[in-house]
Design an enzyme around this catalytic site. Sequence first.
Site, mmCIF file in Angstrom:
data_model
loop_
_atom_site.group_PDB
_atom_site.id
_atom_site.type_symbol
_atom_site.label_atom_id
_atom_site.label_comp_id
_atom_site.label_asym_id
_atom_site.label_seq_id
_atom_site.Cartn_x
_atom_site.Cartn_y
_atom_site.Cartn_z
ATOM 1 N N ASP A 1 0.860 -1.177 0.000
ATOM 2 C CA ASP A 1 0.000 0.000 0.000
ATOM 3 C C ASP A 1 0.897 1.228 0.000
ATOM 4 O OD1 ASP A 1 -2.155 -1.629 0.108
ATOM 5 O OD2 ASP A 1 -2.739 -1.154 2.167
ATOM 6 N N ASP B 1 -14.148 -5.268 -4.396
ATOM 7 C CA ASP B 1 -14.172 -5.178 -2.933
ATOM 8 C C ASP B 1 -15.578 -5.543 -2.481
ATOM 9 O OD1 ASP B 1 -11.594 -4.273 -3.100
ATOM 10 O OD2 ASP B 1 -12.058 -2.181 -2.678
#
Lengths: 253, 214
Positions: free
Chosen positions: A11, A130
């Site tokens: 990330d 997601d």
Amino acid sequence: MLKTRIIPCLDVADGRVVKGVNFVDLVDAGDPVEAARAYDAAGADEICFLDIHATHENRGTMFDLVTRTAEQCFVPLTVGGGVRSHQDVRALLLAGADKVSFNSAAVANPDVVAEAADRFGSQCIVVAVDAKTVTPGKWEIFTHGGRKATGIDAVEFARLAEAKGAGEILLTSMDRDGTKSGYNLPLTRAISDAVGIPVIASGGVGTLDHLVEGVTEGHASAVLAASIFHFGTFSIAEAKAHMAAAGIPMRLT
Amino acid sequence: MRVALVDYDSGNLHSAEKAFQLMGREAGAEVVVTSDPEVVARADRIVLPGDGAFPACRAALDAVDGMTEALRDAVLARGVPFMGICVGMQMLADLGHEYRPTEGLGWIGGEVVAIDAAETRAAGLKVPHMGWNDLVIDHPHPVLEGITTGDHAYFVHSWQFRVANPAERLAHAGYGSAVTAVVGRDNIVGTQFHPEKSQGVGLRMIGNFLGWRV
């Protein structure tokens, strides 16, 4: 025989690794390029960069990171976060990404996937899904980092992404992400079995058995994890050895 | 030595450029990414990459004025060592069937057909064939020097090259049935997988190609 892939995911925000990477021997553990190089050397099968607050202002930073990573890493690199159009895809591919991942933009307008796949080929277009459990056996797409419900069924959406030309699905369970309690296996299996393209399982890995389950019970083609690798809980080699011992075909280097 | 990576607006040349530069450094090779047929004509090694659909790649190659002529002259008439990668390898075929029948360069006999989705699905396999697969060497070749059966390379493709002459399929990988991995004859080689993304195995092949004396 095709091997199951292990993909460490970094990330990235403003050009730095978020949450840090706890490797020894890294001069700058917050530098995504250094971390990617370490994972390449450790035998990762692919590497994923996720730009977690992608804004137009910091796109240049991401392009620079991708360019520098491509100079030093000779495994495939997937880049996602803030990808909105085929122009964004092109810019990232030219910088040196091998695959580019759509997320919210594909939910808002699935045709953006088709436009990109037509231009650059399905092989480099990933759709990130997601999903959150709404009732047992029913999952819904969430966008904006899991804050925004869409009312869209996750399995239906995965099928749509495939029909629009996605070459791969990156499936993250929003219920499990960050919990270390394992992948959402019913969700992973439902999506993997519904589409003919590879599915990468993501969200919730805490142990090496979780990686095994993602493949044996979730039917995933690849497993993605972040913190277990970043914090040095397990090495890529340990993960591969564990999965191979469980009977999963792995590339052991 | 001058190495020309042909740029015809098809895919990611950056990774390939970096891999060839890395392996060419010792040999003092100069690696240029070019869409200029005259630069290709003067090169000592020619690399044709390619990502995306066969017809789009073929159209893009033809759209570069004088490029296919320069390639034919260098590779077929003058025997300059040539490497095609992914769709750049598939375009060596006589014909591609992706979307619609499209003529290839016809330098290696055969056709590019779909990986049979039904067959692979029945075997629990997905299309695209994406990831690391182990190579089976069919015929030894200078470009495969040091590579052995069981070594892994990174594949990502939904279409495969069915080579007409078995002697010209140098290596394959198992995916449902045998998928062509490396083709070659005379001064021409091609890889379905991406050597620039196949770590040590791919870099070794690139090094072999740069040192190849046809």
